[in-house]
Design an enzyme around this catalytic site. Sequence first.
Site, PDB file in Angstrom:
ATOM      1  N   GLU A 119       0.535  -5.429  22.870  1.00 31.46           N
ATOM      2  CA  GLU A 119       1.272  -4.224  23.310  1.00 31.46           C
ATOM      3  C   GLU A 119       0.644  -3.616  24.566  1.00 31.46           C
ATOM      4  O   GLU A 119      -0.583  -3.626  24.693  1.00 31.46           O
ATOM      5  CB  GLU A 119       1.263  -3.192  22.173  1.00 31.46           C
ATOM      6  CG  GLU A 119       2.013  -3.698  20.959  1.00 31.46           C
ATOM      7  CD  GLU A 119       1.929  -2.765  19.757  1.00 31.46           C
ATOM      8  OE1 GLU A 119       1.366  -1.666  19.885  1.00 31.46           O
ATOM      9  OE2 GLU A 119       2.435  -3.160  18.702  1.00 31.46           O
ATOM     10  N   ARG A 147       1.014  -4.530  12.103  1.00 30.38           N
ATOM     11  CA  ARG A 147       0.325  -4.869  13.340  1.00 30.38           C
ATOM     12  C   ARG A 147       0.889  -6.191  13.877  1.00 30.38           C
ATOM     13  O   ARG A 147       1.133  -7.124  13.101  1.00 30.38           O
ATOM     14  CB  ARG A 147      -1.181  -5.045  13.114  1.00 30.38           C
ATOM     15  CG  ARG A 147      -1.957  -3.750  13.018  1.00 30.38           C
ATOM     16  CD  ARG A 147      -2.058  -3.029  14.363  1.00 30.38           C
ATOM     17  NE  ARG A 147      -2.781  -1.767  14.268  1.00 30.38           N
ATOM     18  CZ  ARG A 147      -2.229  -0.570  14.068  1.00 30.38           C
ATOM     19  NH1 ARG A 147      -0.928  -0.440  13.941  1.00 30.38           N
ATOM     20  NH2 ARG A 147      -2.978   0.511  14.033  1.00 30.38           N
ATOM     21  N   ILE A 201       2.353   2.855   2.459  1.00 32.88           N
ATOM     22  CA  ILE A 201       3.583   2.746   3.258  1.00 32.88           C
ATOM     23  C   ILE A 201       4.519   1.719   2.624  1.00 32.88           C
ATOM     24  O   ILE A 201       5.736   1.947   2.508  1.00 32.88           O
ATOM     25  CB  ILE A 201       3.253   2.373   4.718  1.00 32.88           C
ATOM     26  CG1 ILE A 201       2.427   3.481   5.365  1.00 32.88           C
ATOM     27  CG2 ILE A 201       4.530   2.125   5.507  1.00 32.88           C
ATOM     28  CD1 ILE A 201       1.903   3.149   6.759  1.00 32.88           C
ATOM     29  N   ASP A 238       8.557  -3.685  15.352  1.00 35.37           N
ATOM     30  CA  ASP A 238       8.070  -2.438  15.962  1.00 35.37           C
ATOM     31  C   ASP A 238       6.689  -2.643  16.567  1.00 35.37           C
ATOM     32  O   ASP A 238       6.190  -1.775  17.271  1.00 35.37           O
ATOM     33  CB  ASP A 238       8.015  -1.324  14.904  1.00 35.37           C
ATOM     34  CG  ASP A 238       7.582   0.027  15.480  1.00 35.37           C
ATOM     35  OD1 ASP A 238       8.129   0.432  16.531  1.00 35.37           O
ATOM     36  OD2 ASP A 238       6.696   0.670  14.898  1.00 35.37           O
ATOM     37  N   GLY A 257       0.862  -1.193   0.000  1.00 34.46           N
ATOM     38  CA  GLY A 257       0.000   0.000   0.000  1.00 34.46           C
ATOM     39  C   GLY A 257       0.890   1.232   0.000  1.00 34.46           C
ATOM     40  O   GLY A 257       2.042   1.191  -0.442  1.00 34.46           O
ATOM     41  N   ARG A 296      -3.127  -8.874  -2.219  1.00 35.54           N
ATOM     42  CA  ARG A 296      -4.223  -9.687  -2.768  1.00 35.54           C
ATOM     43  C   ARG A 296      -4.387  -9.430  -4.256  1.00 35.54           C
ATOM     44  O   ARG A 296      -4.584 -10.334  -5.050  1.00 35.54           O
ATOM     45  CB  ARG A 296      -5.535  -9.394  -2.032  1.00 35.54           C
ATOM     46  CG  ARG A 296      -5.726 -10.277  -0.809  1.00 35.54           C
ATOM     47  CD  ARG A 296      -6.952  -9.892  -0.050  1.00 35.54           C
ATOM     48  NE  ARG A 296      -6.902  -8.475   0.350  1.00 35.54           N
ATOM     49  CZ  ARG A 296      -7.812  -7.856   1.086  1.00 35.54           C
ATOM     50  NH1 ARG A 296      -8.875  -8.512   1.481  1.00 35.54           N
ATOM     51  NH2 ARG A 296      -7.685  -6.603   1.416  1.00 35.54           N
ATOM     52  N   HIS A 306       6.753   0.341  19.173  1.00 31.60           N
ATOM     53  CA  HIS A 306       5.719   0.879  18.273  1.00 31.60           C
ATOM     54  C   HIS A 306       5.926   2.379  18.054  1.00 31.60           C
ATOM     55  O   HIS A 306       5.060   3.197  18.398  1.00 31.60           O
ATOM     56  CB  HIS A 306       4.318   0.585  18.819  1.00 31.60           C
ATOM     57  CG  HIS A 306       3.245   0.655  17.770  1.00 31.60           C
ATOM     58  ND1 HIS A 306       2.102  -0.108  17.799  1.00 31.60           N
ATOM     59  CD2 HIS A 306       3.127   1.415  16.649  1.00 31.60           C
ATOM     60  CE1 HIS A 306       1.339   0.185  16.764  1.00 31.60           C
ATOM     61  NE2 HIS A 306       1.948   1.104  16.043  1.00 31.60           N
TER      62      HIS A 306
HETATM   63  C1  DGY Z   1      -0.856   3.595  12.877  1.00 30.34           C
HETATM   64  O1  DGY Z   1      -0.976   4.714  12.391  1.00 30.34           O
HETATM   65  O2  DGY Z   1      -1.673   2.697  12.669  1.00 30.34           O
HETATM   66  C2  DGY Z   1       0.350   3.364  13.707  1.00 30.34           C
HETATM   67  O3  DGY Z   1       0.498   2.037  14.024  1.00 30.34           O
HETATM   68  C3  DGY Z   1       0.316   4.236  14.936  1.00 30.34           C
HETATM   69  O4  DGY Z   1      -0.724   3.840  15.752  1.00 30.34           O
END
Ligand code: DGY
Length: 324
Positions: free
Chosen positions: A262, A233, A156, A257, A154, A176, A280
Amino acid sequence: MSAAGSTVLIPGGIHARVRERIEAEFDAVSIAAADAALMTPEARAKISGIACATVITSDFIDAFPNLSIIASFGVGYDAVDAKHAATRGIMVTNTPDVLSDEVADTTVGLLLNTLREFPKAEAYLRAGRWVAEGSYPLTSLTLRGRTVGIFGLGRIGLAIARRLEAFGLPINYHTRTKRNDVDYPWHDNLAGLASVVDTLIVVVPGGAATEKAVNADILAALGPKGVLISVGRGSTIDEPALIAALADHKIAAAGLDVFADEPNVPQALMELPNVSLLPHVASASVSTRNAMADLVVDNLAAWLDGRPAITAVPECAGLDRKPA
Ligand code: DGY
């Protein structure tokens, strides 16, 4: 109703700038947690917007008869039941784009830390060991010669790919659906991607579709030279399988991270020498978090003013603003 006359609820903790702006621009109500029992039915009926950085269940959503928008802090919105909100005509927004470069920068840093052991080398210097014992040992791992696989291309993921391309590394990916705007080789399944790369970067969102997607089989496919980097995540990684793979040298190293529970990080993970761990922090600079905070409030202001949301999540992209 205009944004100025709207009542916005903040359940639980949130970035200070979100709170300050909501208090300045709306009628603000805060409760300690996303628990509807903390408010009377009369108080709940006044709420038209929610700003959140916490779990928002369908039951919680249903406790607010006049709710119109949930503005979630963060690009990942797996904590918000957006599908349910959409069925009730309630807008859900997140904070994409403004954090992509920051998260991509952090990912490259974490990858280098994992391979070249920079945090350990700095700790060695600070402990006086350079003076006492001589040079830090040469690292067995390097970025040179690696082939990168990105799980989740995506916004990022693409920012990470572009950076690592500039480092001279070949990029493969699994999503996908194949992207038509990149030339990187696409793999229609994660195992296929893991079997042709030695550096797997996981940046997919959380949720049922990606739950424990990186399991023992994927780690075996990555192989003994393999390095796993996880910045999406924690739920996407089978943590016990990862700990076993690292301990048994089925893969070489990991940089994480994000974690399943968490802020609790398994002790077994912390005791392993071949992991680099961050709390994180991928998007956690003052400027990027401020931009995320502004996007939360700007989404509320737009929607509650009768304008389109700025960054609707895909589940809510087709929603029209309800007449006030
Ligand atoms: C997000 O933007 O989803 C990061 O993990 C920070 O919470």
